[in-house]
Design a protein around this motif. Structure first.
Motif, PDB file in Angstrom:
ATOM      1  N   TYR A  37      47.523  40.863  54.165  1.00  0.00           N
ATOM      2  CA  TYR A  37      46.139  40.708  54.634  1.00  0.00           C
ATOM      3  C   TYR A  37      46.082  40.338  56.118  1.00  0.00           C
ATOM      4  CZ  TYR A  37      43.672  41.851  50.433  1.00  0.00           C
ATOM      5  OH  TYR A  37      43.128  42.567  49.390  1.00  0.00           O
ATOM      6  N   LYS A  54      37.817  40.797  47.166  1.00  0.00           N
ATOM      7  CA  LYS A  54      39.232  40.624  47.502  1.00  0.00           C
ATOM      8  C   LYS A  54      39.392  40.045  48.883  1.00  0.00           C
ATOM      9  CE  LYS A  54      42.322  43.686  45.009  1.00  0.00           C
ATOM     10  NZ  LYS A  54      43.474  42.799  44.909  1.00  0.00           N
ATOM     11  N   PRO A  55      40.443  39.270  49.217  1.00  0.00           N
ATOM     12  CA  PRO A  55      41.425  38.741  48.267  1.00  0.00           C
ATOM     13  C   PRO A  55      40.906  37.488  47.567  1.00  0.00           C
ATOM     14  CG  PRO A  55      41.974  38.052  50.494  1.00  0.00           C
ATOM     15  CD  PRO A  55      40.745  38.907  50.606  1.00  0.00           C
ATOM     16  N   ASP A  56      41.646  37.057  46.550  1.00  0.00           N
ATOM     17  CA  ASP A  56      41.295  35.897  45.733  1.00  0.00           C
ATOM     18  C   ASP A  56      39.895  36.052  45.162  1.00  0.00           C
ATOM     19  OD1 ASP A  56      41.646  33.527  44.423  1.00  0.00           O
ATOM     20  OD2 ASP A  56      41.464  32.247  46.184  1.00  0.00           O
ATOM     21  N   ASP A  80      46.607  40.746  44.703  1.00  0.00           N
ATOM     22  CA  ASP A  80      46.288  40.891  46.131  1.00  0.00           C
ATOM     23  C   ASP A  80      47.540  41.258  46.912  1.00  0.00           C
ATOM     24  OD1 ASP A  80      43.678  40.159  45.570  1.00  0.00           O
ATOM     25  OD2 ASP A  80      44.069  38.035  45.931  1.00  0.00           O
ATOM     26  N   SER A 117      42.990  39.144  41.948  1.00  0.00           N
ATOM     27  CA  SER A 117      41.537  39.253  41.958  1.00  0.00           C
ATOM     28  C   SER A 117      41.083  39.792  40.612  1.00  0.00           C
ATOM     29  CB  SER A 117      41.075  40.191  43.080  1.00  0.00           C
ATOM     30  OG  SER A 117      41.276  39.564  44.328  1.00  0.00           O
TER      31      SER A 117
END
Ligand code: TTP
Ligand code: MG
Length: 391
Positions: free
Chosen positions: A53, A164-166, A18, A146
């Protein structure tokens, strides 16, 4: 108790970090966490390599001009990239991936495919695999990756991106079409902006539209691209995961503050790039089996030439000699706005072939010089050390 027979013909994982560069900066410098960052240079021609982000809601992202990005997100902090650090983290994540599968195909610094077919006994279900990979990457690097899992590379790649993210997204083989079909055509792999416009003009907006189209008609209007996207839209992508160091490359390129014209003006930029690449090769214990020069004219025409390097080398001088020889194969009359150099066909020197790669004499001296330059750079920072002929 035995597990039920797997319904997965193949288990393909795609893992993609990410906001890779930005996440590394936030990891290394806690004061940057939670802040909008733009990673890139701050000259009029610089582009954003990545936006954190926190910055993305402002509509900024990779490849956007820094000038435009600053206008859209004036509160963002601009951070110059530290490529050597990103390459270091990249090696760490690839090492983590290597512990999950012998078949890892790196696509770039921050993403890879892993073929985990047959690994259920070791790692459990595909969901367990994805969770374990996420955990292992965080454990090793402190960063978030991810992960998508599917029965093909294409679907796995889309899956890693949609949450995304994570993200963590497992697409069971029987759910492939339900997963793909509602997605917009921009999710078809290999369809660029132009292809997207073309498809829209034909009335195709979603992957379901492409799947339902007549393949003969698609081929008629789009050529081989028609075949390609029709197959993807059926979830049909038999491409294997190819564990290829050869396909990777290490590059250095600069969009110049002022255009340059002619070999003499291009030479110092190649020299600088060769030094940087050689440095990264040595840090990774790699040698390059080939060299590629890339030039972009002030009218944005991109030209590349490449040549094999025999024997493979990690010496700046060897890279530069090959690059200068390539220059003769370009039309250098136009002013250039970008000069790039890349080393490809990378060989792992951790494997015991090092002895035969390097001869005696000049080459050995060159190696000693390069190593001394590396030490100085590490002590005083990258910009400080230049060869006499650079200045
Ligand atoms: P990406 O994986 O495309 O982007 P990302 O990791 O920053 O963000 P995310 O995956 O969460 O959407 O690219 C990985 C790194 O490659 C990125 O951090 C910076 C670099 N990069 C460039 O230098 N130029 C580019 O145009 C792109 C797309 C990426
Ligand atoms: Mg990424």
């Amino acid at each position: 108790m035995s597990r039920p027979a797997s319904t997965w013909p193949r288990i393909i994982v795609h893992a993609d970090m990410d906001a890779f560069y930005a996440a590394i900066e936030q990891h290394d410098r806690p004061e940057l966490r939670g802040k909008p960052l733009l990673i890139g240079g701050d000259s009029p021609r610089s582009v954003v390599t990545t936006a954190s982000y926190e910055a993305r809601p402002f509509g900024v992202g990779s490849a956007m001009s820094m000038v435009v990005a600053k206008r859209k997100c004036p509160q963002a902090l601009i951070i110059p990239p530290r490529m050597h650090r990103y390459a270091e983290v990249s090696r760490q994540i690839m090492e983590v991936f290597d512990t999950f599968s012998p078949r890892v195909e790196a696509l770039s610094l921050d993403e890879a495919f892993l073929d985990m077919t047959g690994a259920e006994r070791l790692f459990g279900t595909p969901l367990d695999m994805a969770a374990a990979i996420k955990w292992a990457v965080r454990e090793r690097t402190g960063l978030c990756v991810s992960v998508g899992v599917a029965a093909s590379k294409y679907v796995a790649k889309v899956a890693s991106d949609v949450r995304k993210p994570d993200g963590l997204c497992v697409v069971e083989p029987q759910d492939t079409l339900n997963f793909l079909h509602p997605l917009p055509i921009s999710r078809l792999w290999g369809v660029g902006k132009r292809g997207e416009e073309q498809l829209r003009a034909l009335g195709l907006a979603t992957i379901a539209d492409v799947a339902a189209a007549d393949p003969t008609w698609l081929r008629g209007v789009l050529g081989s691209m028609g075949d390609h996207i029709y197959r993807l839209a059926q979830g049909d992508d038999p491409r294997p995961v190819v564990p290829d160091r050869e396909a990777q490359s290490i590059g250095a390129e600069n969009t110049l503050d002022e255009d340059v014209r002619g070999a003499a003006a291009i030479r110092p930029h190649l020299m600088h790039a060769a030094d940087r690449i050689a440095w990264r090769l040595r840090r990774g214990s790699l040698a390059a089996g080939g060299v590629r020069v890339k030039l972009k004219t002030n009218r944005f025409a991109l030209h590349t030439r490449q040549v094999a390097l025999r024997p493979p080398s990690q010496n700046a001088g060897d890279l530069l000699d090959a690059a200068l020889a390539l220059l003769e194969h370009f039309d250098l009359r136009e002013p250039m706005r970008l000069v790039g150099l890349a080393a490809f066909d990378l060989r792992d020197l951790a494997a015991p072939v090092q002895g035969e790669l390097f001869g005696q004499g000049k080459r050995q001296k060159q190696q000693q010089l390069d190593a001394a330059l590396d030490k100085l750079r590490e002590r005083f920072g990258k910009g400080t050390v230049k060869r006499g002929s650079d200045v």
